[in-house]
Design a protein around this motif. Structure first.
Motif, PDB file in Angstrom:
ATOM      1  N   VAL A   8       0.839  -1.196   0.000  1.00  0.00           N
ATOM      2  CA  VAL A   8       0.000   0.000   0.000  1.00  0.00           C
ATOM      3  C   VAL A   8       0.878   1.252   0.000  1.00  0.00           C
ATOM      4  CG1 VAL A   8      -0.149  -0.004   2.528  1.00  0.00           C
ATOM      5  CG2 VAL A   8      -1.928   1.150   1.200  1.00  0.00           C
ATOM      6  N   SER A   9       0.414   2.285  -0.679  1.00  0.00           N
ATOM      7  CA  SER A   9       1.121   3.568  -0.637  1.00  0.00           C
ATOM      8  C   SER A   9       1.174   4.071   0.805  1.00  0.00           C
ATOM      9  CB  SER A   9       0.384   4.616  -1.482  1.00  0.00           C
ATOM     10  OG  SER A   9       0.442   4.315  -2.841  1.00  0.00           O
ATOM     11  N   ALA A  10       2.380   4.370   1.256  1.00  0.00           N
ATOM     12  CA  ALA A  10       2.554   4.753   2.657  1.00  0.00           C
ATOM     13  C   ALA A  10       1.757   6.005   3.030  1.00  0.00           C
ATOM     14  CB  ALA A  10       4.035   4.966   2.949  1.00  0.00           C
ATOM     15  N   CYS A  11       1.582   6.920   2.081  1.00  0.00           N
ATOM     16  CA  CYS A  11       0.849   8.153   2.406  1.00  0.00           C
ATOM     17  C   CYS A  11      -0.622   7.866   2.707  1.00  0.00           C
ATOM     18  CB  CYS A  11       0.979   9.182   1.287  1.00  0.00           C
ATOM     19  SG  CYS A  11       0.345   8.634  -0.303  1.00  0.00           S
ATOM     20  N   LEU A  12      -1.156   6.769   2.146  1.00  0.00           N
ATOM     21  CA  LEU A  12      -2.566   6.437   2.393  1.00  0.00           C
ATOM     22  C   LEU A  12      -2.819   5.954   3.818  1.00  0.00           C
ATOM     23  CD1 LEU A  12      -3.637   4.567  -0.891  1.00  0.00           C
ATOM     24  CD2 LEU A  12      -4.386   6.827  -0.112  1.00  0.00           C
ATOM     25  N   ASN A  16       3.902  10.744   6.449  1.00  0.00           N
ATOM     26  CA  ASN A  16       4.111  12.072   5.849  1.00  0.00           C
ATOM     27  C   ASN A  16       5.224  12.023   4.797  1.00  0.00           C
ATOM     28  OD1 ASN A  16       2.120  13.173   7.489  1.00  0.00           O
ATOM     29  ND2 ASN A  16       3.582  13.676   9.114  1.00  0.00           N
ATOM     30  N   CYS A  17       4.956  11.318   3.709  1.00  0.00           N
ATOM     31  CA  CYS A  17       5.979  11.121   2.681  1.00  0.00           C
ATOM     32  C   CYS A  17       5.652  11.830   1.375  1.00  0.00           C
ATOM     33  CB  CYS A  17       6.200   9.635   2.430  1.00  0.00           C
ATOM     34  SG  CYS A  17       4.699   8.693   2.065  1.00  0.00           S
ATOM     35  N   ARG A  18       4.538  12.571   1.344  1.00  0.00           N
ATOM     36  CA  ARG A  18       4.204  13.321   0.127  1.00  0.00           C
ATOM     37  C   ARG A  18       5.262  14.377  -0.171  1.00  0.00           C
ATOM     38  NH1 ARG A  18      -1.373  15.419  -1.600  1.00  0.00           N
ATOM     39  NH2 ARG A  18      -0.283  17.368  -1.312  1.00  0.00           N
ATOM     40  N   TYR A  19       5.244  14.884  -1.383  1.00  0.00           N
ATOM     41  CA  TYR A  19       6.229  15.905  -1.772  1.00  0.00           C
ATOM     42  C   TYR A  19       6.225  17.100  -0.816  1.00  0.00           C
ATOM     43  CZ  TYR A  19       2.536  18.842  -3.651  1.00  0.00           C
ATOM     44  OH  TYR A  19       1.424  19.639  -3.756  1.00  0.00           O
ATOM     45  N   SER A  40       3.808  -1.277   3.686  1.00  0.00           N
ATOM     46  CA  SER A  40       3.618   0.054   3.111  1.00  0.00           C
ATOM     47  C   SER A  40       4.917   0.495   2.443  1.00  0.00           C
ATOM     48  CB  SER A  40       3.198   1.062   4.185  1.00  0.00           C
ATOM     49  OG  SER A  40       4.240   1.283   5.089  1.00  0.00           O
ATOM     50  N   VAL A  41       4.758   1.266   1.386  1.00  0.00           N
ATOM     51  CA  VAL A  41       5.933   1.708   0.641  1.00  0.00           C
ATOM     52  C   VAL A  41       5.677   3.087   0.045  1.00  0.00           C
ATOM     53  CG1 VAL A  41       5.143   0.582  -1.482  1.00  0.00           C
ATOM     54  CG2 VAL A  41       7.561   1.057  -1.203  1.00  0.00           C
ATOM     55  N   CYS A  42       6.704   3.904   0.000  1.00  0.00           N
ATOM     56  CA  CYS A  42       6.664   5.150  -0.769  1.00  0.00           C
ATOM     57  C   CYS A  42       7.737   5.013  -1.853  1.00  0.00           C
ATOM     58  CB  CYS A  42       6.940   6.372   0.101  1.00  0.00           C
ATOM     59  SG  CYS A  42       7.041   7.889  -0.899  1.00  0.00           S
ATOM     60  N   PRO A  43       7.338   4.732  -3.077  1.00  0.00           N
ATOM     61  CA  PRO A  43       8.330   4.524  -4.143  1.00  0.00           C
ATOM     62  C   PRO A  43       9.267   5.721  -4.337  1.00  0.00           C
ATOM     63  CG  PRO A  43       6.166   3.792  -4.867  1.00  0.00           C
ATOM     64  CD  PRO A  43       5.966   4.498  -3.551  1.00  0.00           C
ATOM     65  N   GLU A  44       8.741   6.925  -4.162  1.00  0.00           N
ATOM     66  CA  GLU A  44       9.606   8.097  -4.386  1.00  0.00           C
ATOM     67  C   GLU A  44      10.686   8.183  -3.310  1.00  0.00           C
ATOM     68  OE1 GLU A  44       7.162  11.597  -5.245  1.00  0.00           O
ATOM     69  OE2 GLU A  44       5.916  10.354  -6.540  1.00  0.00           O
ATOM     70  N   GLU A  45      10.317   7.868  -2.088  1.00  0.00           N
ATOM     71  CA  GLU A  45      11.303   7.849  -1.003  1.00  0.00           C
ATOM     72  C   GLU A  45      12.295   6.715  -1.241  1.00  0.00           C
ATOM     73  OE1 GLU A  45       9.500   7.274   2.835  1.00  0.00           O
ATOM     74  OE2 GLU A  45      11.229   8.102   3.887  1.00  0.00           O
ATOM     75  N   LEU A 106      -2.598   1.617  -4.372  1.00  0.00           N
ATOM     76  CA  LEU A 106      -1.721   2.782  -4.511  1.00  0.00           C
ATOM     77  C   LEU A 106      -2.530   4.061  -4.709  1.00  0.00           C
ATOM     78  CD1 LEU A 106       1.041   1.336  -6.904  1.00  0.00           C
ATOM     79  CD2 LEU A 106       0.927   1.244  -4.402  1.00  0.00           C
ATOM     80  N   LYS A 107      -1.943   5.156  -4.285  1.00  0.00           N
ATOM     81  CA  LYS A 107      -2.598   6.457  -4.340  1.00  0.00           C
ATOM     82  C   LYS A 107      -2.728   6.928  -5.797  1.00  0.00           C
ATOM     83  CE  LYS A 107      -4.041  10.482  -3.009  1.00  0.00           C
ATOM     84  NZ  LYS A 107      -4.662  10.680  -4.328  1.00  0.00           N
ATOM     85  N   ASP A 108      -3.966   7.127  -6.221  1.00  0.00           N
ATOM     86  CA  ASP A 108      -4.170   7.582  -7.590  1.00  0.00           C
ATOM     87  C   ASP A 108      -3.699   9.030  -7.760  1.00  0.00           C
ATOM     88  OD1 ASP A 108      -4.881   7.105 -10.210  1.00  0.00           O
ATOM     89  OD2 ASP A 108      -6.979   7.649  -9.941  1.00  0.00           O
ATOM     90  N   LYS A 109      -3.455   9.411  -8.990  1.00  0.00           N
ATOM     91  CA  LYS A 109      -3.065  10.766  -9.417  1.00  0.00           C
ATOM     92  C   LYS A 109      -1.597  11.089  -9.138  1.00  0.00           C
ATOM     93  CE  LYS A 109      -7.721  12.388  -8.378  1.00  0.00           C
ATOM     94  NZ  LYS A 109      -8.511  13.258  -7.511  1.00  0.00           N
ATOM     95  N   SER A 110      -0.870  10.141  -8.582  1.00  0.00           N
ATOM     96  CA  SER A 110       0.552  10.374  -8.304  1.00  0.00           C
ATOM     97  C   SER A 110       1.393   9.980  -9.512  1.00  0.00           C
ATOM     98  CB  SER A 110       0.962   9.511  -7.100  1.00  0.00           C
ATOM     99  OG  SER A 110       2.339   9.191  -7.151  1.00  0.00           O
ATOM    100  N   PRO A 111       2.492  10.712  -9.784  1.00  0.00           N
ATOM    101  CA  PRO A 111       3.366  10.325 -10.899  1.00  0.00           C
ATOM    102  C   PRO A 111       4.081   8.996 -10.661  1.00  0.00           C
ATOM    103  CG  PRO A 111       4.336  12.112  -9.634  1.00  0.00           C
ATOM    104  CD  PRO A 111       2.947  11.924  -9.098  1.00  0.00           C
ATOM    105  N   SER A 112       4.063   8.519  -9.429  1.00  0.00           N
ATOM    106  CA  SER A 112       4.585   7.175  -9.142  1.00  0.00           C
ATOM    107  C   SER A 112       3.459   6.166  -9.010  1.00  0.00           C
ATOM    108  CB  SER A 112       5.375   7.168  -7.816  1.00  0.00           C
ATOM    109  OG  SER A 112       6.578   7.849  -7.947  1.00  0.00           O
ATOM    110  N   CYS A 113       2.511   6.470  -8.127  1.00  0.00           N
ATOM    111  CA  CYS A 113       1.520   5.480  -7.698  1.00  0.00           C
ATOM    112  C   CYS A 113       0.217   5.508  -8.484  1.00  0.00           C
ATOM    113  CB  CYS A 113       1.205   5.683  -6.216  1.00  0.00           C
ATOM    114  SG  CYS A 113       2.605   5.345  -5.116  1.00  0.00           S
ATOM    115  N   GLY A 114      -0.063   6.550  -9.237  1.00  0.00           N
ATOM    116  CA  GLY A 114      -1.343   6.673  -9.932  1.00  0.00           C
ATOM    117  C   GLY A 114      -1.586   5.521 -10.909  1.00  0.00           C
TER     118      GLY A 114
HETATM  119  S1  SF4 Z   1       5.093   8.140  -4.135  1.00  0.00           S
HETATM  120 FE1  SF4 Z   1       3.575   9.707  -3.612  1.00  0.00          FE
HETATM  121  S2  SF4 Z   1       1.598   8.663  -3.728  1.00  0.00           S
HETATM  122 FE2  SF4 Z   1       3.186   7.084  -3.670  1.00  0.00          FE
HETATM  123  S3  SF4 Z   1       3.422   6.590  -1.473  1.00  0.00           S
HETATM  124 FE3  SF4 Z   1       4.918   8.165  -1.919  1.00  0.00          FE
HETATM  125  S4  SF4 Z   1       3.860  10.088  -1.425  1.00  0.00           S
HETATM  126 FE4  SF4 Z   1       2.282   8.514  -1.619  1.00  0.00          FE
END
Ligand code: SF4
Length: 158
Positions: A8-12, A16-19, A40-45, A106-114
């Motif tokens: 699962v997207s960690a931000c969901l 606090n891993c959003r941009y 949980s995972v944040c691909p961008e992190e 995964l969190k929709d609308k994200s350039p990674s997770c959408g």
């Molecule tokens: S990449 Fe963006 S949408 Fe995906 S988990 Fe990280 S903060 Fe959330």
């Protein structure tokens, strides 16, 4: 060892891993996972991006162009962060494989997770149908990618 069921997207789930250093806590996702084994995972992190960081969008989107290596991700300062996004996607896929996970929420609308919509690439706030870098790589590798708006329906939880 028991396999995990979801990634699962960690931000969901409130990380606090959003941009912008915030999260996208979703109580329905949290409630589902309360009874499940998940990671949980944040691909961008994972890819090495910092928190906070400038927002980024996928540019040069063409219909059907969903191969991560063929798409570029630029941040708002025009810095090319494609490599970091691709790295995060690869590490996320490895995490799924090593844990035998077949479903991602995964969190929709994200350039990674959408997985259904992403921003249009010009920082205008407009959305287009499309898939983020991580979600696309997972789908190409047979993973079912759901989002915070369709997981109940797709998992028949309603
Ligand atoms: S990449 Fe963006 S949408 Fe995906 S988990 Fe990280 S903060 Fe959330």
């Amino acid at each position: 060892m028991k396999n995990k069921k979801y990634i699962v997207s960690a931000c969901l789930i409130g990380k606090n891993c959003r941009y912008d250093g915030d999260n996208m806590l979703n109580k329905r996702v949290v409630d589902l996972l309360d009874k499940q084994d998940y990671i949980s995972v944040c691909p961008e992190e994972l890819g090495g991006l910092k928190i906070p960081r400038p927002p980024a969008e996928i540019v040069s989107i063409k219909p059907g162009e969903n191969i991560p290596s063929e798409r570029r991700v630029l941040d708002r300062d025009k810095k090319d962060v494609t490599c970091l996004f691709n790295e995060g996607a690869k590490k996320t896929l490895e995490m799924l494989r090593s844990n035998g996970i077949k479903t991602a929420i995964l969190k929709d609308k994200s350039p990674s997770c959408g997985s259904r919509f992403i921003y249009s690439g010009d920082f205008s706030g407009n959305l287009v149908e499309g898939t983020g870098i991580t979600a696309a790589l997972l789908q190409e590798n047979g993973i079912t990618v759901l989002d915070e708006n369709n997981f109940e329906e797709k998992l028949e939880l309603k």
